[in-house]
Write a protein that holds these residues in place. Structure first.
Motif, PDB file in Angstrom:
ATOM      1  N   ILE A 155       0.844  -1.206   0.000  1.00 58.16           N
ATOM      2  CA  ILE A 155       0.000   0.000   0.000  1.00 58.16           C
ATOM      3  C   ILE A 155       0.875   1.250   0.000  1.00 58.16           C
ATOM      4  N   ALA A 156       1.930   1.261   0.812  1.00 56.40           N
ATOM      5  CA  ALA A 156       2.834   2.406   0.851  1.00 56.40           C
ATOM      6  C   ALA A 156       3.515   2.603  -0.501  1.00 56.40           C
ATOM      7  N   SER A 157       3.892   1.507  -1.152  1.00 59.22           N
ATOM      8  CA  SER A 157       4.552   1.605  -2.462  1.00 59.22           C
ATOM      9  C   SER A 157       3.604   2.165  -3.516  1.00 59.22           C
ATOM     10  N   ILE A 158       2.398   1.649  -3.548  1.00 59.83           N
ATOM     11  CA  ILE A 158       1.420   2.144  -4.523  1.00 59.83           C
ATOM     12  C   ILE A 158       1.140   3.624  -4.270  1.00 59.83           C
ATOM     13  N   SER A 159       0.954   4.006  -3.007  1.00 62.78           N
ATOM     14  CA  SER A 159       0.687   5.408  -2.661  1.00 62.78           C
ATOM     15  C   SER A 159       1.870   6.295  -3.033  1.00 62.78           C
ATOM     16  N   GLY A 160       3.084   5.840  -2.695  1.00 63.05           N
ATOM     17  CA  GLY A 160       4.276   6.636  -2.973  1.00 63.05           C
ATOM     18  C   GLY A 160       4.516   6.832  -4.452  1.00 63.05           C
ATOM     19  N   VAL A 161       4.404   5.756  -5.218  1.00 63.65           N
ATOM     20  CA  VAL A 161       4.627   5.855  -6.663  1.00 63.65           C
ATOM     21  C   VAL A 161       3.582   6.761  -7.295  1.00 63.65           C
ATOM     22  N   THR A 162       2.340   6.624  -6.872  1.00 64.05           N
ATOM     23  CA  THR A 162       1.261   7.445  -7.418  1.00 64.05           C
ATOM     24  C   THR A 162       1.462   8.923  -7.089  1.00 64.05           C
ATOM     25  N   ALA A 163       1.886   9.207  -5.868  1.00 62.48           N
ATOM     26  CA  ALA A 163       2.012  10.595  -5.424  1.00 62.48           C
ATOM     27  C   ALA A 163       3.292  11.277  -5.896  1.00 62.48           C
ATOM     28  N   PHE A 164       4.391  10.533  -6.009  1.00 63.09           N
ATOM     29  CA  PHE A 164       5.680  11.188  -6.217  1.00 63.09           C
ATOM     30  C   PHE A 164       6.370  10.894  -7.538  1.00 63.09           C
ATOM     31  N   THR A 165       5.778  10.113  -8.393  1.00 63.58           N
ATOM     32  CA  THR A 165       6.400   9.865  -9.693  1.00 63.58           C
ATOM     33  C   THR A 165       5.370  10.030 -10.792  1.00 63.58           C
ATOM     34  N   ALA A 166       5.857  10.408 -11.965  1.00 61.01           N
ATOM     35  CA  ALA A 166       4.988  10.522 -13.127  1.00 61.01           C
ATOM     36  C   ALA A 166       4.990   9.184 -13.858  1.00 61.01           C
ATOM     37  N   LYS A 167       3.841   8.796 -14.336  1.00 61.94           N
ATOM     38  CA  LYS A 167       3.720   7.507 -15.030  1.00 61.94           C
ATOM     39  C   LYS A 167       4.662   7.475 -16.232  1.00 61.94           C
ATOM     40  N   GLY A 168       5.474   6.426 -16.281  1.00 66.04           N
ATOM     41  CA  GLY A 168       6.383   6.239 -17.400  1.00 66.04           C
ATOM     42  C   GLY A 168       7.714   6.964 -17.276  1.00 66.04           C
ATOM     43  N   ASP A 169       7.897   7.770 -16.261  1.00 70.07           N
ATOM     44  CA  ASP A 169       9.155   8.502 -16.082  1.00 70.07           C
ATOM     45  C   ASP A 169      10.103   7.676 -15.216  1.00 70.07           C
ATOM     46  N   VAL A 170      10.917   6.845 -15.854  1.00 70.32           N
ATOM     47  CA  VAL A 170      11.787   5.922 -15.137  1.00 70.32           C
ATOM     48  C   VAL A 170      12.871   6.663 -14.358  1.00 70.32           C
ATOM     49  N   SER A 171      13.397   7.760 -14.905  1.00 71.89           N
ATOM     50  CA  SER A 171      14.453   8.484 -14.190  1.00 71.89           C
ATOM     51  C   SER A 171      13.929   9.069 -12.881  1.00 71.89           C
ATOM     52  N   ASN A 172      12.705   9.569 -12.891  1.00 74.46           N
ATOM     53  CA  ASN A 172      12.076  10.085 -11.672  1.00 74.46           C
ATOM     54  C   ASN A 172      11.834   8.944 -10.681  1.00 74.46           C
ATOM     55  N   LEU A 173      11.427   7.778 -11.176  1.00 75.06           N
ATOM     56  CA  LEU A 173      11.207   6.598 -10.330  1.00 75.06           C
ATOM     57  C   LEU A 173      12.514   6.145  -9.685  1.00 75.06           C
ATOM     58  N   VAL A 174      13.601   6.114 -10.457  1.00 78.38           N
ATOM     59  CA  VAL A 174      14.908   5.713  -9.919  1.00 78.38           C
ATOM     60  C   VAL A 174      15.348   6.697  -8.840  1.00 78.38           C
ATOM     61  N   LEU A 175      15.162   7.995  -9.071  1.00 76.98           N
ATOM     62  CA  LEU A 175      15.509   9.001  -8.056  1.00 76.98           C
ATOM     63  C   LEU A 175      14.675   8.788  -6.796  1.00 76.98           C
ATOM     64  N   PHE A 176      13.368   8.576  -6.949  1.00 75.89           N
ATOM     65  CA  PHE A 176      12.480   8.362  -5.811  1.00 75.89           C
ATOM     66  C   PHE A 176      12.898   7.110  -5.025  1.00 75.89           C
ATOM     67  N   CYS A 177      13.171   6.022  -5.732  1.00 77.05           N
ATOM     68  CA  CYS A 177      13.589   4.782  -5.066  1.00 77.05           C
ATOM     69  C   CYS A 177      14.933   4.955  -4.363  1.00 77.05           C
ATOM     70  N   SER A 178      15.848   5.677  -4.974  1.00 77.53           N
ATOM     71  CA  SER A 178      17.161   5.922  -4.350  1.00 77.53           C
ATOM     72  C   SER A 178      17.018   6.729  -3.064  1.00 77.53           C
ATOM     73  N   LEU A 179      16.221   7.773  -3.119  1.00 75.80           N
ATOM     74  CA  LEU A 179      15.981   8.570  -1.904  1.00 75.80           C
ATOM     75  C   LEU A 179      15.296   7.732  -0.836  1.00 75.80           C
ATOM     76  N   TYR A 180      14.321   6.945  -1.260  1.00 76.88           N
ATOM     77  CA  TYR A 180      13.580   6.149  -0.287  1.00 76.88           C
ATOM     78  C   TYR A 180      14.434   5.048   0.314  1.00 76.88           C
ATOM     79  N   PHE A 181      15.424   4.586  -0.425  1.00 72.63           N
ATOM     80  CA  PHE A 181      16.347   3.595   0.119  1.00 72.63           C
ATOM     81  C   PHE A 181      16.974   4.129   1.412  1.00 72.63           C
ATOM     82  N   PHE A 182      17.483   5.353   1.364  1.00 69.96           N
ATOM     83  CA  PHE A 182      18.108   5.945   2.556  1.00 69.96           C
ATOM     84  C   PHE A 182      17.089   6.253   3.644  1.00 69.96           C
ATOM     85  N   ILE A 183      15.929   6.752   3.237  1.00 65.18           N
ATOM     86  CA  ILE A 183      14.862   7.040   4.209  1.00 65.18           C
ATOM     87  C   ILE A 183      14.436   5.756   4.919  1.00 65.18           C
TER      88      ILE A 183
END
Length: 181
Positions: A107-135
Motif C-alpha cells: 500500500i505504501a509503495s502504490i501510494s508513494g509511486v502514485t504521489a511522487f512519480t509521473a507515469k512512465g518517467d523511469v528516471s524520476n522513479l529511480v531518483l524516488f527509489c534511491s531517496l527512499y532507500f536511505f529514508i
C-alpha cells in the motif's frame, strides 16, 4: 511510513534489544532492499497487474500473515538470555521476504509511486527509489537503536522474556488482523 510501527519495525526493535544494532543491520538492509525493490516494481507496472488481478493482493496478505505468524512464534519463544547471542536473529533474507509479503509495504509503495512519480518517467522513479532507500534504512534502523537502548530497561532474563512475548504477540495480532480483514 518507514518509521511508523508495523511488523518490520516490531521485529527490528526486538532484534535490536536481543542482539544489538550491529547484528540487526542485515535484517534492516534486507527490509530496505525488499521495500525499495517492491517500490520500483510497482513503479514500472506492477500496480496495473494488481488492478487486473485483485485476488493477488489477498494472496500476498495471506502469505504475509503466515510469515508474520512464523516470525511471531520465533520471537515469542526465543530464549530470555541477557547476553547478546549469536544466531537466531532475523537476517537479510527475512527482511527482504517480510517487506515483499507485507501488505502495508504494498500500500505504501502504490501510494508513494502514485504521489511522487509521473507515469512512465523511469528516471524520476529511480531518483524516488534511491531517496527512499536511505529514508527506509534510517527509519527501520532507528527501531534497532530503540531496541538496543531499551536494553537498559530490561535488566533480567524474566524482563527480556516478557518483552519477547509482548512483541511476539503484538506481531501475531497484526498478522491475525490481516487475515481477518
Amino acid at each position: 511510513m518507514s518509521i511508523s510501527p508495523g511488523p518490520v519495525n516490531i521485529i527490528t526493535m526486538t532484534s535490536g534489544l536481543n542482539h544489538g544494532v550491529y547484528r540487526t543491520v542485515p535484517f534492516v538492509a534486507g527490509a530496505t532492499i525488499g521495500f525499495t525493490s517492491l517500490l520500483f516494481c510497482i513503479g514500472i507496472g506492477a500496480a496495473e497487474l494488481i488492478a487486473l488481478f485483485p485476488d493477488f493482493m489477498q494472496l500476498i496478505g495471506y502469505f504475509g500473515a503466515a510469515f508474520m505468524l512464523y516470525m511471531s512464534y520465533k520471537i515469542t519463544f526465543s530464549k530470555g538470555t541477557i547476553a547478546l547471542e549469536e544466531g537466531n536473529q532475523p537476517g537479510f533474507f527475512q527482511g527482504v521476504l517480510l517487506n515483499v509479503l507485507n501488505p502495508k509495504a504494498w500500500i505504501a509503495s502504490i501510494s508513494g509511486v502514485t504521489a511522487f512519480t509521473a507515469k512512465g518517467d523511469v528516471s524520476n522513479l529511480v531518483l524516488f527509489c534511491s531517496l527512499y532507500f536511505f529514508i527506509c534504512f534510517i527509519g527501520v534502523g532507528s527501531w534497532a537503536v530503540v531496541g538496543q537502548q531499551a536494553k537498559r530497561l530490561v535488566q533480567t532474563e524474566r524482563h527480556l522474556r516478557f518483552f519477547n512475548i509482548l512483541m511476539g504477540m503484538g506481531l501475531a495480532s497484526v498478522a491475525l488482523y490481516l487475515l481477518l480483514t
